[in-house]
Design an enzyme around this catalytic site. Structure first.
Site, PDB file in Angstrom:
ATOM      1  N   THR A  63       0.799  -1.232   0.000  1.00 23.21           N
ATOM      2  CA  THR A  63       0.000   0.000   0.000  1.00 23.21           C
ATOM      3  C   THR A  63       0.832   1.283   0.000  1.00 23.21           C
ATOM      4  OG1 THR A  63      -0.153  -0.097   2.417  1.00 23.21           O
ATOM      5  CG2 THR A  63      -1.949  -1.105   1.167  1.00 23.21           C
ATOM      6  N   TYR A 126       0.699   1.537  -8.151  1.00 22.60           N
ATOM      7  CA  TYR A 126      -0.138   0.949  -7.110  1.00 22.60           C
ATOM      8  C   TYR A 126      -1.521   0.585  -7.658  1.00 22.60           C
ATOM      9  CZ  TYR A 126      -3.327   0.727  -3.129  1.00 22.60           C
ATOM     10  OH  TYR A 126      -4.317   0.352  -2.253  1.00 22.60           O
TER      11      TYR A 126
END
Length: 292
Positions: A63, A126
Site C-alpha cells: 500500500t 499501485y
C-alpha cells in the site's frame, strides 16, 4: 465455518482478528506476511490445503503508493501475483475468496460518484497492480467478492488520522490538500462488512459475487477530514491548542504518484444486495485515544 485471513497484522486484518475472536462459532487462522507470504504459490497451496478453509479473506497488500513507483516488481508480486495464487487455491479447494481493493483503480476524473460499472483507468503503479489483482481473481475464482474501498484509517498501522495527530504535537498549523475528495473509511467497518458478507453467503445462501464498493459518508476533502479530526481531538481533550488547517492544492503538495482527485465511491450496490450501509467515519473518531 473456517476462515483463513492473510495480512492479519494490517489495518483491516487486525480488526478482523479482534472481531472474529468474539465469534466462537467461527474457526479462523490469521497469518501475518511473515507467516504466509502470498507471493509464494507453494506456501499458499500448502496452507490452504492443510487448513481447508471455507472462506479466504485477503487483507494483505502493498500500500506504499509513492514507493510503488520505484518498487514496481514487489508491488505487483504482492498485489497481482498474491491474489492470483490465493484465487487458484480458493478455487481448487472450493473456498469463497474475499479481497480488498481500492479507489486507485479509477482515474479520479469523473464528476460524480464512482459505481462498480465505471471504466477503470489507474494512474500509477499501485492502482495498476491492484487492478491486475482484481482481474486475476475474476478470471480464476468465480466465487469471489472484491471490495473496493478508500481512505482507510484505524487504530492499527499507519494512516491519515495518526499522521494528523502526530503532527499536531509539534505544529500549530498544517497545510492539507483541499482539492481531492473521497469517503474516509474506518478499518473496523471494513472488517464488519467482510464478516457480514461471509455470514450472508455461507449461512443465508446469498450468492451474489463480483465487485462491490464500500467507503464512508459524508464525502469530504482531506482538508475537511483533517479539520474534523482536530475538532474531535479537542472535544476529547487530547489537544491543548487549536490547530489551524490551511487548505492547499494538489500542485502545492507534489508526490511521486498521482492521487485521484475524486475518490467518491457509491455504496448503493452493496446496500441493495447485502444490506450494508456506508462507513460512519465520524463515529469512528469518537475515541481518538486509541490512535497512538
Amino acid at each position: 465455518m473456517k476462515i483463513l485471513i492473510t495480512g492479519s497484522n494490517g489495518q483491516v486484518g487486525s480488526c478482523l482478528v479482534n472481531r472474529l475472536q468474539l465469534k466462537p462459532e467461527i474457526e479462523f487462522l490469521a497469518l501475518t506476511r511473515q507467516e504466509l507470504d502470498i507471493t509464494d504459490p507453494a506456501q499458499v497451496d500448502t496452507i490452504v490445503k492443510h487448513f481447508n478453509p471455507d472462506v479466504i479473506i485477503n487483507a494483505a497488500a502493498y500500500t506504499a503508493v509513492d514507493k510503488a513507483e520505484q518498487e514496481a516488481d514487489l508491488c505487483y508480486a504482492i498485489n497481482r501475483d498474491g491474489p492470483r495464487f490465493l484465487a487458484e487455491a480458493a478455487h481448487k479447494n472450493g473456498a469463497l475468496l474475499l479481497h480488498i481493493s481500492t479507489d486507485y483503480v479509477f482515474s479520479g476524473e469523473k464528476q460524480g460518484v464512482y459505481d462498480e460499472e465505471d471504466p477503470v483507468a489507474p494512474q500509477g503503479v499501485y492502482g495498476q497492480s491492484k487492478l491486475a489483482g482484481e482481474l486475476a481473481i475474476v478470471k480464476i475464482c468465480p466465487r469471489h467478492i472484491i471490495l473496493r474501498t478508500a481512505w482507510v484509517f484505524g487504530e492499527h498501522g499507519g494512516n491519515f488520522v495518526k499522521t494528523m495527530l502526530r503532527l499536531a504535537k509539534t505544529r500549530d498549523s498544517i497545510g492539507v490538500v483541499a482539492d481531492q475528495f473521497g469517503g474516509p473509511t474506518y478499518a473496523g467497518d471494513i472488517a464488519d462488512t467482510l464478516i457480514a458478507i461471509v455470514e450472508k453467503v455461507m449461512n443465508k445462501g446469498v450468492n451474489v459475487f463480483g465487485v462491490f464498493h464500500f467507503s464512508g459518508l459524508p464525502h469530504v476533502s482531506w482538508h475537511i477530514f483533517a479539520q474534523k479530526i482536530f475538532e474531535k481531538a479537542e472535544e476529547q481533550h487530547l489537544l491543548d491548542k487549536i490547530i489551524v488547517v490551511n487548505p492547499i492544492s494538489t500542485s502545492e503538495y507534489p508526490t511521486p504518484a498521482k492521487r485521484p482527485s475524486n475518490s467518491r465511491l457509491s455504496n448503493i450496490k452493496l446496500n441493495n444486495v447485502y444490506g450494508i450501509k456506508p462507513s460512519d467515519w465520524q463515529k469512528a473518531l469518537t475515541d481518538l485515544s486509541n490512535y497512538k
